[in-house]
Design a protein around this motif. Structure first.
Motif, short mmCIF file in Angstrom:
data_model
loop_
_atom_site.label_atom_id
_atom_site.label_comp_id
_atom_site.label_asym_id
_atom_site.label_seq_id
_atom_site.Cartn_x
_atom_site.Cartn_y
_atom_site.Cartn_z
N GLN A 50 2.45 74.56 87.99
CA GLN A 50 3.10 73.60 86.86
C GLN A 50 1.88 72.84 86.04
OE1 GLN A 50 5.72 72.03 89.50
NE2 GLN A 50 7.61 73.59 88.94
N SER A 55 0.04 80.74 88.18
CA SER A 55 1.30 81.19 89.70
C SER A 55 0.47 80.50 90.57
CB SER A 55 0.73 82.81 89.54
OG SER A 55 -0.12 83.26 89.66
N TYR A 69 4.46 83.32 86.35
CA TYR A 69 5.47 84.39 86.53
C TYR A 69 6.93 83.76 85.94
CZ TYR A 69 3.08 86.53 90.57
OH TYR A 69 2.10 87.48 91.06
N PRO A 70 7.38 84.64 85.43
CA PRO A 70 8.58 83.94 84.76
C PRO A 70 9.38 82.57 85.47
CG PRO A 70 9.26 86.60 84.53
CD PRO A 70 8.05 86.06 85.33
N ARG A 71 9.98 81.65 85.22
CA ARG A 71 10.55 80.50 86.22
C ARG A 71 12.33 81.05 85.54
NH1 ARG A 71 6.00 78.60 87.99
NH2 ARG A 71 4.81 77.71 87.02
N LYS A 72 12.64 80.22 86.65
CA LYS A 72 14.04 80.33 86.38
C LYS A 72 14.62 78.90 85.65
CE LYS A 72 15.51 81.50 91.43
NZ LYS A 72 16.09 80.69 92.24
N LYS A 73 15.58 79.58 84.73
CA LYS A 73 16.35 78.06 83.90
C LYS A 73 17.05 77.91 84.42
CE LYS A 73 14.31 81.72 80.01
NZ LYS A 73 15.11 81.98 78.96
#
Length: 73
Positions: A50, A55, A69-73
């Motif tokens: 982060q 990643s 990678y796309p992170r959870k919202k």
């Protein structure tokens, strides 16, 4: 992996003590991560990924693609 976390730190012009403070550990502990004397726990890998916007797979050298990678919202 150990070389990669050192290279990322150096690329960002940070000292080991800076990263140790961010991770809430001692400079000696962080140094041991970088030289491979101590395994890097999963929670620390997540914090590092982060911080560097990359990643965990990149940190672990499972990929050479530094994009996160796309992170959870």
């Amino acid at each position: 992996m150990y070389r990669r976390i050192r290279d990322l730190r150096e690329d960002h012009d940070l000292k080991q003590v800076d990263m140790a403070e961010y991770l809430n550990c001692s400079q000696v502990c962080y140094s041991n991560y970088e030289i491979g004397k101590r395994g890097v726990p999963a929670d620390v890998l997540i914090k590092l990924s982060q911080f560097y916007n990359t990643s965990v797979d990149y940190l672990l050298e499972l990929t050479d693609d530094p994009r996160p990678y796309p992170r959870k919202k």
